[in-house]
Design an enzyme around this catalytic site. Structure first.
Site, short mmCIF file in Angstrom:
data_model
loop_
_atom_site.label_atom_id
_atom_site.label_comp_id
_atom_site.label_asym_id
_atom_site.label_seq_id
_atom_site.Cartn_x
_atom_site.Cartn_y
_atom_site.Cartn_z
N CYS A 80 0.80 -1.23 0.00
CA CYS A 80 0.00 0.00 0.00
C CYS A 80 0.83 1.28 0.00
O CYS A 80 0.65 2.16 -0.84
CB CYS A 80 -0.91 0.03 1.22
SG CYS A 80 -1.90 -1.45 1.48
N HIS A 132 -1.52 6.46 2.10
CA HIS A 132 -1.63 5.47 3.16
C HIS A 132 -1.77 6.16 4.51
O HIS A 132 -2.52 5.73 5.38
CB HIS A 132 -0.41 4.55 3.17
CG HIS A 132 -0.57 3.39 4.09
ND1 HIS A 132 -0.20 3.45 5.41
CD2 HIS A 132 -1.08 2.17 3.90
CE1 HIS A 132 -0.47 2.30 6.00
NE2 HIS A 132 -1.01 1.51 5.10
#
Ligand SMILES: [Ca+2]
Length: 698
Positions: A80, A132
Site C-alpha cells: 500500500c 496510506h
C-alpha cells in the site's frame, strides 16, 4: 411511391446512416474537466469485467464498458504505502527511496497529483484511504475526510478495520502491533455482522463522496475528488448480505494451492498476525475457503459503494464533464502457491485493476497494452491539459484511449525492496537481492508454476530479460508522438533500427515534435530519438541503438535541460561531465560517418519551473539563468573543441518567447516549428555536403 416520399425516405436513410457512423452522443470536452479518482485497496483484477464468472461487480463492469479497461496494468511496488506514494508523486518507488510517505520524503519541487490540480484552481478533496497515511500531503487538499472514521468512534481502528463486534475492536491493536506472537489474543481475519453499509468505513466513504459531488454540483467549481475504499483489504468485514451472495461450499481453491514455488516468494506474516490464522505452516483448507469467500463478498460490497458514487455522478449529470479513473494499489494472493500476501515480485501481487473513463471519448477498451500505475499522473495531467512536471516517470496513456491496440510499452517494472521484476508481453523475470532468478513464460504458464531460469533452452531469453531489467523503464517506453518513433522505445533491443537521413537525439523537448517539422522542411526522413527526462549520461546508454545503428548522415544533439537539474542530485550531471558526454556523443557519431550538430539549452521560464523544482540549489550558483549559461558555455566549448556546427537555441529562442509553453520548459506547437527553422539550415548544409565544420551563422 411518390417522388417526394421517396426523397424523404432517402434523406431519412442518409440521416440515419450518418448518425450511425458517429459516436453516440458524446459531450464536448469541457474547459476544466473534473476528476473522480477512486482507489480500491488490494483489489485483484479478478471480478466480472476481468472475466470472473464468480465475483459480482456490476458497477465497476459498467464503468469499464463505458471507458477503457486495462487488462495488463502493473503496480510498481505491491504494498500500500510505497505504491500510493508512487502514484501520487509520479515517481517510481526507487526514485523516492521506496518511501511510505510523500510529505517531506520526495525531492524538493515535487508537485503531487492533487497538488497539480489544486495549483490549477481545482477544489481537491480526499475521502478515505488515498495516501496510506491519513495526514500525508495535507497541502495538496482543500478538504480531507481521512480522519473522520477515527473521530466517529473506535469501530474504525487501525487500517479502518470496520469491525463491529466489541471483542474484535478490543483486540485489533494486538493484530496491528503483531502481539499475537507474544501470546495475546488478536482480532480475526473476517467478521460477519448485519451492519448497514453506512455504518462501515467504506459506506461512509461513499456517503461523503456523494455529499461532496452534490456540493460541487451546486457550486459549479472544478473538482478533483479522491475516494479511497478500504476493502477488500483485510480484515474481511463486509456486511452479511454480501457474504450471502456466495456459496462457500462451491468456492474452489487455486489449482496451485499446494504447489511448492519455484523460487523464494516471501512470507505471509501480515495474515499470520490475525487471531485465527496459523502462526506457522499452511493455511487449513476451511480457513482458506473462508478467506476467499470473504474476499469475494468484500469485492461486491466495495463495488456497491463505488456504484453509489458513480450513480450520483450520473444523476447530477456530472458524468458528462468528469474523468473517472479506478485503480488498485496492489493485488493479493488468495492461496496461489499456498501464499496469502502481497509484497512479492510475482504476477499475482503486481497485476492490478485499472479502468479509465473519459466522457468526451468513445468507449474503446479493453486493452492488453502493458501499463503501469505510475502512468496515471501524466494521463490525468494530459486529459485536463495541466502542465505535468518534467520529472514524471510514467507515460500518458491517452493515445491508448483512441487506439487500444497500438504498440505500447515493451515492459512493466515492479520491485519489493531490492528485489526487481520486469514483465514483457510474454515473460516475467524476477531478480532477488541474493542474485537468484525466476523466469516464467506466460504463454504456457500464466500461474508462474515453472521457473525456467535454469532451463538451458531459455538461456537466451534469460539474458535478454536481464538486459531489459538493467536498461530499466526508460528504454521500454512506447513510441513518441513524432512521425518516426524511437526504436529504443518501441522495439526489442536486437531489432535493427530503420535507416534515417537525420536523427534528432534529445530529451522531452525533442519528443515534443520538432523533428517532424524538420522532416517537413527538409523533405528527408527524420527520426525522433528523444526520450523524456533524459540527461546526456542516460542517453549515452542508448546512443548505439537509437542513433548509430541507423547510420544517419546528420545527428542533432539537444540535451541539458535535465543535466542542469541542480535540485535533483540523482539526475543532475555536473557541467564538466556534461561537456565530456557531449564530446563522446560527437566522437561516436563521427565513428559511423554521421555529422553531429550541437544545440545549446533553450531558455527556461523561472516561475513555472520553480513550482516544480527547489530554488535553493540554483541560488547557490547565482540563479537559474546563470546555471544554464554555464551549461551553454560547455556546449560551445565542446563545439569549439571538436569543430562541430552549433545551433545556439539558448540565444535564438530568447528572442522568440512565443516558442515556450506555459510549463516553462517545453515548446508549443509553434515552438516546434521555430526550433525546426533554426536547426534546418545547419542540417541542410550537412546533407548538401557544404558544411564540414561551422554553420554560416556562427
Ligand atoms: Ca493495498
Amino acid at each position: 411511391m411518390r417522388p417526394a416520399v421517396l426523397t424523404a425516405s432517402i434523406l431519412l436513410l442518409f440521416a440515419l446512416s450518418v448518425r450511425a457512423a458517429e459516436p453516440a452522443d458524446l459531450p464536448a470536452r469541457p474547459d476544466k474537466p473534473n476528476v473522480l479518482f477512486i482507489a480500491v485497496d488490494d483489489l485483484r483484477p479478478d471480478f466480472g469485467c476481468y472475466g470472473s464468472a464468480e465475483v459480482r461487480s456490476p458497477h465497476m463492469d459498467r464503468l469499464a464498458a463505458e471507458g477503457l479497461l486495462f487488462r495488463r496494468a502493473y503496480c510498481q511496488y505491491p504494498l500500500c504505502m510505497p505504491s500510493r506514494a508512487s502514484v501520487l508523486s509520479g515517481y517510481r518507488p526507487e526514485s523516492i527511496n521506496n518511501t511510505p510517505r510523500v510529505s517531506g520524503r520526495v525531492p524538493g519541487g515535487t508537485v503531487t497529483l492533487p497538488q497539480l490540480f489544486r495549483n490549477a484552481g481545482y477544489t481537491t478533496v480526499s475521502v478515505g484511504k488515498v495516501y496510506h497515511e491519513n495526514d500525508d500531503n495535507p497541502a495538496a487538499w482543500v478538504r480531507r475526510h481521512t480522519d473522520t472514521f477515527a473521530a466517529e468512534g473506535k469501530w474504525c481502528n487501525g487500517y479502518c478495520s470496520g469491525y463491529q463486534l466489541q471483542a474484535n475492536r478490543d483486540t485489533v491493536q494486538n493484530y496491528l502491533q503483531g502481539k499475537r506472537r507474544q501470546g495475546l489474543p488478536a482480532s480475526p481475519i473476517a467478521e460477519i455482522t448485519d451492519t448497514p453499509d453506512d455504518r462501515t468505513p467504506d459506506g461512509l466513504i461513499a456517503r461523503l463522496a456523494v455529499e461532496e459531488l452534490r456540493r460541487f454540483k451546486q457550486s459549479g467549481e472544478p473538482f478533483f475528488l479522491a475516494a479511497g475504499f478500504y476493502r477488500p483489504h483485510m480484515p474481511l468485514t463486509a456486511p452479511r448480505k454480501y457474504w450471502d451472495l456466495y456459496d462457500r461450499s462451491r468456492i474452489e481453491l487455486p489449482a496451485n494451492f499446494l504447489r511448492p514455488p519455484g523460487g523464494p516468494r516471501g512470507d505471509w506474516d501480515e495474515v499470520r498476525r490475525y487471531g485465527d490464522c496459523p502462526l506457522t505452516g499452511t493455511m487449513p483448507v476451511d480457513k482458506a475457503r473462508e478467506i476467499i469467500h470473504g474476499y469475494h463478498a468484500s469485492v461486491t460490497f466495495v463495488d456497491v459503494q463505488v456504484g453509489r458514487v458513480l450513480d450520483e455522478l450520473r444523476r447530477l449529470a456530472l458524468d458528462r464533464s468528469t474523468v473517472v479513473v479506478l485503480w488498485s494499489d496492489n493485488s493479493w494472493r488468495l492461496g496461489e502457491h499456498g501464499l496469502w500476501s502481497k509484497p512479492a515480485c510475482s504476477e499475482v501481487p503486481t497485476r492490478i485493476a485499472m479502468m479509465l473513463k473519459v466522457p468526451w471519448l468513445a468507449a474503446s477498451g479493453p486493452t492488453a497494452a502493458l501499463v503501469e500505475l505510475v502512468d496515471i499522473y501524466p494521463t490525468l495531467a494530459e486529459l485536463c491539459r495541466l502542465p505535468a512536471p518534467d520529472y514524471l516517470e510514467g507515460t500518458s496513456m491517452v493515445p491508448l484511449l483512441g487506439d487500444p491496440k497500438r504498440p505500447w510499452k515493451t515492459a512493466a517494472f515492479s520491485r519489493v525492496g531490492k528485489a526487481q521484476t520486469v514483465r514483457t508481453d510474454r515473460f516475467r523475470l524476477i531478480r532477488h537481492p541474493s542474485g537468484q532468478l525466476e523466469l516464467y513464460d506466460h504463454r504456457h504458464d500464466g500461474a508462474e508454476d515453472r521457473n525456467l531460469a535454469q532451463d538451458p533452452a531459455h538461456a537466451n531469453t534469460l539474458k535478454e530479460l536481464q538486459v531489459l531489467l538493467a536498461a530499466g523503464w526508460r528504454a521500454a517506453r512506447p513510441p513518441g508522438p513524432a512521425a518516426t518513433p524511437s526504436p529504443a522505445a518501441s522495439q526489442p533491443s536486437t531489432r535493427p533500427a530503420p535507416a534515417a537521413g537525420v536523427v534528432c537525439f534529445g530529451d522531452s523537448i525533442t519528443v515534443r515534435g520538432y523533428p517532424a517539422e524538420l522532416a517537413r522542411l527538409l523533405n528527408v526522413p527524420v527520426a525522433n530519438a528523444g526520450v523524456g527526462g533524459q540527461t546526456t549520461a542516460a542517453a549515452l546508454r542508448r546512443i548505439r541503438k537509437d542513433v548509430l545503428d541507423r547510420k544517419p548522415r546528420a545527428v542533432v544533439i539537444l540535451f541539458g535541460t535535465n543535466d542542469s537539474r541542480l535540485a535533483e542530485p540523482s539526475v543532475c550531471v555536473p557541467v564538466a561531465k556534461y561537456q565530456a558526454n557531449l564530446e563522446k556523443m560527437v566522437d561516436l557519431c563521427r565513428s559511423v560517418g554521421a555529422s553531429p550538430v550541437l544545440c545549446t539549452i533553450p531558455p527556461i521560464a523561472e516561475q513555472p519551473y520553480f513550482t516544480r523544482h527547489a530554488r535553493k540549489p540554483f541560488e547557490k550558483v547565482g540563479g537559474l539563468a546563470k546555471a544554464l549559461d554555464q551549461y551553454r558555455a560547455a556546449v560551445r566549448a565542446a563545439a569549439d573543441d571538436r569543430k562541430v556546427p552549433l545551433v545556439d537555441l539558448g540565444a535564438e529562442l530568447a528572442k522568440k518567447p512565443e516558442w515556450l509553453s506555459p510549463d516553462g520548459v517545453h515548446p508549443t506547437k509553434e515552438g516546434n516549428a521555430i526550433i525546426a527553422r533554426l536547426v534546418a539550415p545547419v542540417v541542410k548544409a550537412i546533407l548538401d555536403g557544404a558544411a564540414t565544420t561551422r554553420p554560416a551563422e556562427r
